[in-house]
Design a protein around this motif. Structure first.
Motif, PDB file in Angstrom:
ATOM      1  N   SER A 286       0.832  -1.212   0.000  1.00 47.77           N
ATOM      2  CA  SER A 286       0.000   0.000   0.000  1.00 47.77           C
ATOM      3  C   SER A 286       0.863   1.256   0.000  1.00 47.77           C
ATOM      4  O   SER A 286       0.576   2.213  -0.726  1.00 47.77           O
ATOM      5  N   VAL A 287       1.925   1.263   0.804  1.00 52.28           N
ATOM      6  CA  VAL A 287       2.811   2.429   0.845  1.00 52.28           C
ATOM      7  C   VAL A 287       3.558   2.568  -0.476  1.00 52.28           C
ATOM      8  O   VAL A 287       3.710   3.675  -1.003  1.00 52.28           O
ATOM      9  N   GLU A 288       4.003   1.449  -1.022  1.00 55.96           N
ATOM     10  CA  GLU A 288       4.710   1.493  -2.305  1.00 55.96           C
ATOM     11  C   GLU A 288       3.813   2.099  -3.389  1.00 55.96           C
ATOM     12  O   GLU A 288       4.243   2.983  -4.157  1.00 55.96           O
ATOM     13  N   LYS A 289       2.557   1.656  -3.452  1.00 54.69           N
ATOM     14  CA  LYS A 289       1.639   2.184  -4.469  1.00 54.69           C
ATOM     15  C   LYS A 289       1.351   3.665  -4.227  1.00 54.69           C
ATOM     16  O   LYS A 289       1.360   4.472  -5.163  1.00 54.69           O
ATOM     17  N   ALA A 290       1.115   4.029  -2.965  1.00 52.44           N
ATOM     18  CA  ALA A 290       0.833   5.430  -2.643  1.00 52.44           C
ATOM     19  C   ALA A 290       2.016   6.318  -3.005  1.00 52.44           C
ATOM     20  O   ALA A 290       1.841   7.432  -3.505  1.00 52.44           O
ATOM     21  N   SER A 291       3.222   5.832  -2.777  1.00 49.59           N
ATOM     22  CA  SER A 291       4.415   6.636  -3.073  1.00 49.59           C
ATOM     23  C   SER A 291       4.542   6.891  -4.572  1.00 49.59           C
ATOM     24  O   SER A 291       4.923   7.985  -4.997  1.00 49.59           O
ATOM     25  N   ARG A 292       4.226   5.894  -5.384  1.00 45.63           N
ATOM     26  CA  ARG A 292       4.294   6.071  -6.843  1.00 45.63           C
ATOM     27  C   ARG A 292       3.236   7.056  -7.319  1.00 45.63           C
ATOM     28  O   ARG A 292       3.501   7.926  -8.150  1.00 45.63           O
ATOM     29  N   LEU A 293       2.018   6.905  -6.805  1.00 44.04           N
ATOM     30  CA  LEU A 293       0.949   7.826  -7.190  1.00 44.04           C
ATOM     31  C   LEU A 293       1.287   9.260  -6.789  1.00 44.04           C
ATOM     32  O   LEU A 293       0.972  10.208  -7.512  1.00 44.04           O
ATOM     33  N   ALA A 294       1.927   9.411  -5.644  1.00 49.84           N
ATOM     34  CA  ALA A 294       2.236  10.748  -5.124  1.00 49.84           C
ATOM     35  C   ALA A 294       3.446  11.375  -5.787  1.00 49.84           C
ATOM     36  O   ALA A 294       3.725  12.552  -5.573  1.00 49.84           O
ATOM     37  N   GLY A 295       4.188  10.615  -6.583  1.00 45.79           N
ATOM     38  CA  GLY A 295       5.402  11.154  -7.184  1.00 45.79           C
ATOM     39  C   GLY A 295       6.591  11.127  -6.249  1.00 45.79           C
ATOM     40  O   GLY A 295       7.576  11.837  -6.457  1.00 45.79           O
ATOM     41  N   GLU A 296       6.515  10.279  -5.201  1.00 41.83           N
ATOM     42  CA  GLU A 296       7.602  10.128  -4.233  1.00 41.83           C
ATOM     43  C   GLU A 296       7.971   8.643  -4.154  1.00 41.83           C
ATOM     44  O   GLU A 296       7.724   7.983  -3.146  1.00 41.83           O
ATOM     45  N   PRO A 297       8.550   8.078  -5.215  1.00 43.67           N
ATOM     46  CA  PRO A 297       8.736   6.629  -5.258  1.00 43.67           C
ATOM     47  C   PRO A 297       9.591   6.083  -4.121  1.00 43.67           C
ATOM     48  O   PRO A 297      10.594   6.676  -3.737  1.00 43.67           O
ATOM     49  N   ALA A 298       9.135   4.957  -3.584  1.00 47.34           N
ATOM     50  CA  ALA A 298       9.863   4.238  -2.539  1.00 47.34           C
ATOM     51  C   ALA A 298      10.067   2.803  -3.002  1.00 47.34           C
ATOM     52  O   ALA A 298       9.160   2.203  -3.584  1.00 47.34           O
ATOM     53  N   TRP A 299      11.244   2.262  -2.753  1.00 49.59           N
ATOM     54  CA  TRP A 299      11.590   0.938  -3.244  1.00 49.59           C
ATOM     55  C   TRP A 299      11.667  -0.061  -2.088  1.00 49.59           C
ATOM     56  O   TRP A 299      12.410   0.154  -1.128  1.00 49.59           O
ATOM     57  N   PRO A 300      10.905  -1.169  -2.149  1.00 52.82           N
ATOM     58  CA  PRO A 300      10.907  -2.147  -1.050  1.00 52.82           C
ATOM     59  C   PRO A 300      12.264  -2.818  -0.869  1.00 52.82           C
ATOM     60  O   PRO A 300      12.917  -3.211  -1.841  1.00 52.82           O
ATOM     61  N   MET A 301      12.664  -2.947   0.377  1.00 47.32           N
ATOM     62  CA  MET A 301      13.932  -3.573   0.756  1.00 47.32           C
ATOM     63  C   MET A 301      13.636  -4.710   1.738  1.00 47.32           C
ATOM     64  O   MET A 301      12.616  -4.696   2.438  1.00 47.32           O
ATOM     65  N   PRO A 302      14.524  -5.718   1.834  1.00 50.53           N
ATOM     66  CA  PRO A 302      14.241  -6.879   2.694  1.00 50.53           C
ATOM     67  C   PRO A 302      14.453  -6.583   4.170  1.00 50.53           C
ATOM     68  O   PRO A 302      15.268  -5.751   4.551  1.00 50.53           O
ATOM     69  N   LEU A 303      13.702  -7.318   4.990  1.00 48.28           N
ATOM     70  CA  LEU A 303      13.897  -7.299   6.444  1.00 48.28           C
ATOM     71  C   LEU A 303      14.110  -8.734   6.924  1.00 48.28           C
ATOM     72  O   LEU A 303      13.541  -9.145   7.935  1.00 48.28           O
ATOM     73  N   TRP A 304      14.920  -9.483   6.219  1.00 49.16           N
ATOM     74  CA  TRP A 304      15.111 -10.893   6.541  1.00 49.16           C
ATOM     75  C   TRP A 304      15.761 -11.066   7.912  1.00 49.16           C
ATOM     76  O   TRP A 304      16.634 -10.279   8.314  1.00 49.16           O
ATOM     77  N   PRO A 305      15.369 -12.134   8.637  1.00 43.06           N
ATOM     78  CA  PRO A 305      15.933 -12.371   9.984  1.00 43.06           C
ATOM     79  C   PRO A 305      17.449 -12.500  10.010  1.00 43.06           C
ATOM     80  O   PRO A 305      18.085 -12.185  11.016  1.00 43.06           O
ATOM     81  N   VAL A 306      18.049 -12.932   8.898  1.00 41.55           N
ATOM     82  CA  VAL A 306      19.490 -13.144   8.895  1.00 41.55           C
ATOM     83  C   VAL A 306      20.270 -11.864   9.196  1.00 41.55           C
ATOM     84  O   VAL A 306      21.377 -11.912   9.751  1.00 41.55           O
ATOM     85  N   TYR A 307      19.697 -10.709   8.846  1.00 42.01           N
ATOM     86  CA  TYR A 307      20.391  -9.446   9.110  1.00 42.01           C
ATOM     87  C   TYR A 307      20.474  -9.114  10.600  1.00 42.01           C
ATOM     88  O   TYR A 307      21.257  -8.265  11.015  1.00 42.01           O
ATOM     89  N   GLU A 308      19.638  -9.797  11.391  1.00 42.39           N
ATOM     90  CA  GLU A 308      19.622  -9.566  12.835  1.00 42.39           C
ATOM     91  C   GLU A 308      20.990  -9.844  13.466  1.00 42.39           C
ATOM     92  O   GLU A 308      21.387  -9.189  14.433  1.00 42.39           O
ATOM     93  N   LYS A 309      21.696 -10.811  12.935  1.00 44.36           N
ATOM     94  CA  LYS A 309      22.971 -11.234  13.530  1.00 44.36           C
ATOM     95  C   LYS A 309      23.994 -10.103  13.546  1.00 44.36           C
ATOM     96  O   LYS A 309      24.855 -10.048  14.415  1.00 44.36           O
ATOM     97  N   GLN A 310      23.891  -9.178  12.582  1.00 42.15           N
ATOM     98  CA  GLN A 310      24.852  -8.079  12.528  1.00 42.15           C
ATOM     99  C   GLN A 310      24.708  -7.113  13.706  1.00 42.15           C
ATOM    100  O   GLN A 310      25.604  -6.306  13.968  1.00 42.15           O
ATOM    101  N   LEU A 311      23.572  -7.176  14.396  1.00 42.81           N
ATOM    102  CA  LEU A 311      23.309  -6.256  15.510  1.00 42.81           C
ATOM    103  C   LEU A 311      23.607  -6.876  16.869  1.00 42.81           C
ATOM    104  O   LEU A 311      23.353  -6.247  17.907  1.00 42.81           O
ATOM    105  N   GLU A 312      24.157  -8.078  16.884  1.00 44.26           N
ATOM    106  CA  GLU A 312      24.386  -8.744  18.157  1.00 44.26           C
ATOM    107  C   GLU A 312      25.419  -7.997  19.014  1.00 44.26           C
ATOM    108  O   GLU A 312      26.374  -7.418  18.505  1.00 44.26           O
ATOM    109  N   SER A 313      25.185  -8.025  20.323  1.00 46.67           N
ATOM    110  CA  SER A 313      26.088  -7.397  21.295  1.00 46.67           C
ATOM    111  C   SER A 313      26.403  -8.395  22.394  1.00 46.67           C
ATOM    112  O   SER A 313      25.548  -9.207  22.774  1.00 46.67           O
ATOM    113  N   LYS A 314      27.606  -8.325  22.923  1.00 53.11           N
ATOM    114  CA  LYS A 314      27.994  -9.215  24.016  1.00 53.11           C
ATOM    115  C   LYS A 314      27.560  -8.685  25.380  1.00 53.11           C
ATOM    116  O   LYS A 314      27.552  -9.423  26.369  1.00 53.11           O
ATOM    117  N   VAL A 315      27.225  -7.393  25.435  1.00 50.15           N
ATOM    118  CA  VAL A 315      26.924  -6.796  26.746  1.00 50.15           C
ATOM    119  C   VAL A 315      25.501  -6.255  26.848  1.00 50.15           C
ATOM    120  O   VAL A 315      25.085  -5.857  27.931  1.00 50.15           O
TER     121      VAL A 315
END
Length: 490
Positions: free
Chosen positions: A393-422
């Motif tokens: 819905s946001v992607e379609k609205a952005s195109r209609l409005a002339g403010e294009p937005a491109w969908p990007m992934p939110l896959w769980p695998v990227y979570e590992k990059q945010l790990e902290s030991k503390v």
């Protein structure tokens, strides 16, 4: 600020110039406009290319100034509505080059309006409204000159075909975009967190909106460690500004990052990188502008803007790399970089919005990562969502409005990059996939609420490589206001 007006229709005897918006397909029809037009087209001096303009003088006509403005053909850009916006914007910018033009009439062939409406699946009134908004955007200027010439702004722009319904909607949307651009363009000292609060209060009083501002004491009591930490290096106190329009119906939350100036904190930016950091408040600007437009259009929603406002400055009080912050939702965050501050203030605001207002969905705007600019340049925002229906819905609205937005992934695998030991998480995940890991960080604070994140770092202001559109004369673009209004009106 200098202001012009838009209107539906015009009298040719009362304007200083008339602009005709012409496509490659309708180029031959433009020859009938007069001798000069016919000659320019016949000689190939005007071919109706996208953004192409020609200033002509038709003897014996009133007004004698004629502007031809091209919108190209489908091969130049497949979206006719956007090409018409570009044509209208280019015509306005051409007129603004001449101080003798105070009033401009813009004519778009009805067949082009009807074709654009059919392609977009919208009414002709909607297309006309979009063209009026584009005209107003191209007529925008932000200047604080005490001496010398101020930018030339047209006093009035009339658009044909025009209807009263289209005009009223256009005025509401245009006001929201102007508010967002004014906030974004304002120098840091003139729009720090304290002054942004004052400006929001002026808007609330003018439009009859609700406003609540949480200051240090309330933020401490609520445990908003992200907002407090980022803002503690400044002499100006951080705050969470909440602006509310209640049109009934479902609650929608719009959250916007407002770092009114970002020096990077103790992880200090180089001097050249700071020169555009007044624009780090453009997310909050878009959130406020969205509420303004929603109120003007009397949309049947309760729209709540939550704007965490801070300055990210280095001082003896600044938060430090390797600090651990406790956030509003109880998560602990290890600070990997103090220049990844936007996600910290957004996280508190998102978690608070989800719990306090229980919205049907949330959208956030943020000039969040340089990685989004690397991925998409200055022509599209990066779009992330935890909900597929909302994403589309946001992607379609952005195109209609002339403010294009491109969908990007939110896959769980990227979570590992945010790990902290503390701590429960780090606020950064390294250079790879920087826009995605920033979005993954935010996702930890939205719970089950449908949420969309728009990283507008490449589109919030006119940078070296764009946005290319002629209805952005320079500075802040107000990117995001039109998208969410289109989303709410679908």
């Amino acid at each position: 600020m200098i202001r012009g007006s838009i209107r539906a229709g015009f009298d040719k005897g009362e304007v200083d110039a008339v602009a005709y918006v012409v496509s490659k397909e309708t180029l031959e029809k433009a020859k009938a406009l007069g001798r000069a037009s016919a000659e320019a087209i016949g000689l190939g001096d005007f071919r109706a290319g996208l953004e192409e303009t020609a200033m002509l003088y038709e003897p014996g006509t009133k007004p004698s100034r004629v502007i031809l403005s091209g919108v190209g053909g489908a091969s130049d850009w497949p979206d006719l509505v956007e090409r018409l916006r570009v044509g209208v914007g280019a015509a306005v910018r051409e007129a603004r080059k001449r101080k003798g033009i105070k009033k401009l009439g813009v004519i778009v062939l009805e067949e082009l309006v009807e074709k654009a409406a059919a392609e977009a699946g919208k009414s002709t009134d909607w297309v006309i409204e979009q063209l009026m908004v584009a005209a107003d955007m191209a007529n925008y200027a932000y200047a604080l000159k005490g001496k010398g010439d101020a930018p030339h702004v047209l006093a009035e722009i009339g658009v044909e075909p025009g209807t009263e319904a289209a005009l009223q909607n256009a005025l509401g949307i245009a006001e929201g975009v102007r508010v967002a651009r004014d906030i974004g363009n304002a120098p840091p000292a003139m729009m720090n967190p304290e002054r942004l609060e004052a400006y929001a209060r002026e808007i609330a009083e003018k439009l009859g909106l609700g406003i609540t501002v949480l200051h240090r004491g309330e933020l401490e009591n609520l445990g908003m460690g992200g907002i407090l930490a980022v803002g503690q290096g400044s002499e100006v106190e951080p705050r969470l500004i909440i602006l509310e329009y209640n049109g009934g119906g479902d609650t929608v939350a719009v959250v916007g990052k407002a770092v009114t100036f970002d020096a990077g904190g103790l992880d200090l930016k180089p001097p050249q990188a700071m020169l555009e950091m007044k624009y780090d408040k453009c997310g909050g600007a878009a959130a406020i502008g969205t509420v303004v437009a929603a109120a003007r259009l009397k949309l049947p929603y309760r729209v709540v803007a939550l704007v965490p406002a801070v300055e990210n400055l280095p001082s003896g009080k600044s938060y430090k790399p390797l600090d651990v912050i406790k956030m509003y939702n109880g998560l602990t965050v290890e600070v990997g970089n103090t220049d990844a501050e936007g996600r910290l203030i957004l996280a508190d605001a998102l978690a608070y919005a989800a719990e306090k207002y229980k919205p049907k969905f949330m959208v956030d705007f943020a000039t969040l990562t340089g990685a989004a600019v690397v991925a998409l340049g200055n022509h599209a925002a990066a779009l992330f969502s935890n909900n597929e229906e909302l994403l589309r819905s946001v992607e379609k609205a952005s195109r209609l409005a002339g403010e294009p937005a491109w969908p990007m992934p939110l896959w769980p695998v990227y979570e590992k990059q945010l790990e902290s030991k503390v701590a429960d998480t780090n606020n950064v995940g390294g250079r790879p996939a920087g826009a995605i890991t920033a979005a993954k960080f935010l996702e930890k604070f939205v719970g089950d609420t449908p949420w969309a994140h728009l990283d507008i770092a490449g589109t919030a202001w006119v940078q070296e490589k764009g946005p290319w559109k002629p209805y952005y004369p320079g500075g802040a673009t107000g990117w995001g206001v039109r998208t969410v209004i289109e989303l709410l009106r679908k």
